[in-house]
Enzyme design. Sequence first.
Site, PDB file in Angstrom:
ATOM      1  N   VAL A   1     113.692 -46.107  44.862  1.00 34.64           N
ATOM      2  CA  VAL A   1     114.285 -46.708  43.665  1.00 34.64           C
ATOM      3  C   VAL A   1     114.701 -45.580  42.716  1.00 34.64           C
ATOM      4  O   VAL A   1     114.460 -44.414  43.013  1.00 34.64           O
ATOM      5  CB  VAL A   1     113.292 -47.651  42.930  1.00 34.64           C
ATOM      6  CG1 VAL A   1     113.287 -49.030  43.535  1.00 34.64           C
ATOM      7  CG2 VAL A   1     111.903 -47.066  42.892  1.00 34.64           C
TER       8      VAL A   1
ATOM      9  N   LYS B   1     127.601 -44.803  32.845  1.00 33.48           N
ATOM     10  CA  LYS B   1     126.645 -45.546  32.008  1.00 33.48           C
ATOM     11  C   LYS B   1     126.787 -45.073  30.559  1.00 33.48           C
ATOM     12  O   LYS B   1     126.728 -43.869  30.307  1.00 33.48           O
ATOM     13  CB  LYS B   1     125.220 -45.289  32.528  1.00 33.48           C
ATOM     14  CG  LYS B   1     124.124 -45.849  31.639  1.00 33.48           C
ATOM     15  CD  LYS B   1     122.744 -45.585  32.212  1.00 33.48           C
ATOM     16  CE  LYS B   1     121.650 -45.996  31.255  1.00 33.48           C
ATOM     17  NZ  LYS B   1     120.317 -45.573  31.700  1.00 33.48           N
TER      18      LYS B   1
END
Length: 482
Positions: free
Chosen positions: A30, A61
């Site tokens: 992850v 982002k």
Amino acid sequence: MTAAALSRFLGNTGRRIMLIESEAIGTVGVGEGTIPPILEFNHQLGIDEAQFLRETHATYKLGIDFVGWTAEGERYFHQFGQIGRALNGVSLHQLWLKHRSDPAVGPLAAYSMSAVAAANNRFAHPAADPSDPLSQIAYAFHFDAAAYGQFLRRYAEAKGAERIEGRIVSVDRDGETGAIASVSLEDDRKVRGDLFVDCSGFRSLLLGETLRVPFEDWSQWLPCDRAIAVPSERTEPLTPYTRSTAHPAGWQWRIPLQHRTGNGHVYSSAHMSDEEAEAILLSTLDAKPIGSPNKLKFKAGRRSRSWESNVVAIGLSSGFLEPLESTSIHLIQHGVQKLLSLFPGREIGQAERDEYNRHMVNSYDPIRDFLILHYSATRRTGPFWDHVRTMELPDTLKHKIELFRERGRVFRYNDELFDTPSWVAVMLGQGIIPDEHDPLVDGMPGAQVLRALAELRAGYQRTAMKLPLASEFINRKVSEAA
Ligand SMILES: Cc1cc2nc3c(=O)[nH]c(=O)nc-3n(C[C@H](O)[C@H](O)[C@H](O)COP(=O)(O)OP(=O)(O)OC[C@H]3O[C@@H](n4cnc5c(N)ncnc54)[C@H](O)[C@@H]3O)c2cc1C
């Protein structure tokens, strides 16, 4: 990241860099959100952004959309970069505090180039001209961490790092000094070394298991200790920000990549069962899941020292803070950069270790406080939220909140990662409204301030609407990759 950076900066110093990894064990699997300093890391390694975007399926982002953290139905945006511009030396948020009841002033996020671009799903690189509002946009990436790892592995090998596949089954120590002398693999191979960088993940094979450096447990403040992650199909439009949605015993991330969306539910096992957490995650996805959910266990905290004897722990082996503000990959980058700036000779000086450890404590602890703030300043209720809302806070955070509550002031200590605009966005976003504003604001005529605010706000909006959609910008950039 460690092998890549060490091979980039030490590759031609005559040192041998060996990277031991076990495909059977694999990585944690992850980690998709980053913060702006990642640009500096890629730049230092000479990584081309177009190639990086293509190889890691990355997207841009601009910040994090926090949904439901203060109360159900409320939201705020933690932007990257500045909030507006200071006027006559007074920070914009102070002017905003004084004049916010005027309907023309609007929300604080209207004064952030990153937030306004994000709200419109648009993106472009910062402009070079400082008078252009676009010069204030600041960004990071969402990426596929496994693909980034593979990309950097190839990079490190090309720069001379030797990769050894195999599982370490025992660690041998020098009888006199206690330092690590070698590690032995399953097939009896022995790998000797002078300096060992422990990147073994949560297991902390060398620093924790072998050298027994204690773990400082922070779960009294950060009780989330589980996560369930599942990717889902990509949706349109591509949003250039992470979404973090509060749930009854934790929160859920939503991270859009080029080829899929990453989702995960972080929760406290003392307040919610795994079954309920999984059901919440699967019922709130905005597209069809791809693959089965990945379950993870962890504990918030850090080793009391990251460098002990001839072992430097980098990554999860040195500590863990939940991914609420996407700080773990940054802590790896920071650990590698500090290691390079203190890289020892054959003898390791105690002052070098102490300095490294001081830096890492000064990096971890303020991030811990910043994360706690998201939980403690809330009006949410229920067993989990009642606990975090009423818990005793670390003194450092208590002081920061009290100071902000008085006149909206924030000071940055010891090169801490999050700067004033981040603290201001999250303090105000979480509902901590100062009793007063800075008296310096009163020296400026109200009409002049309102005019300046209106101009700034219009400038960000106008600029944002001229930018391409984030998806278009990415497609164009990826097509430039060699
Ligand atoms: C739920 C969750 C979400 C996260 N989200 C984010 C995020 O959005 N942003 C962010 O910055 N960070 C995030 N993180 C943290 C991030 O995933 C990690 O910081 C990052 O992946 C680096 O992990 P690592 O390399 O330290 O450990 P790992 O990925 O666990 O790697 C450990 C390595 O050591 C090797 N190894 C271990 N034992 C042995 C052995 N005995 N012999 C040989 N090799 C061995 C393994 O093969 C592996 O290669 C998240 C973490 C979790 C748990």
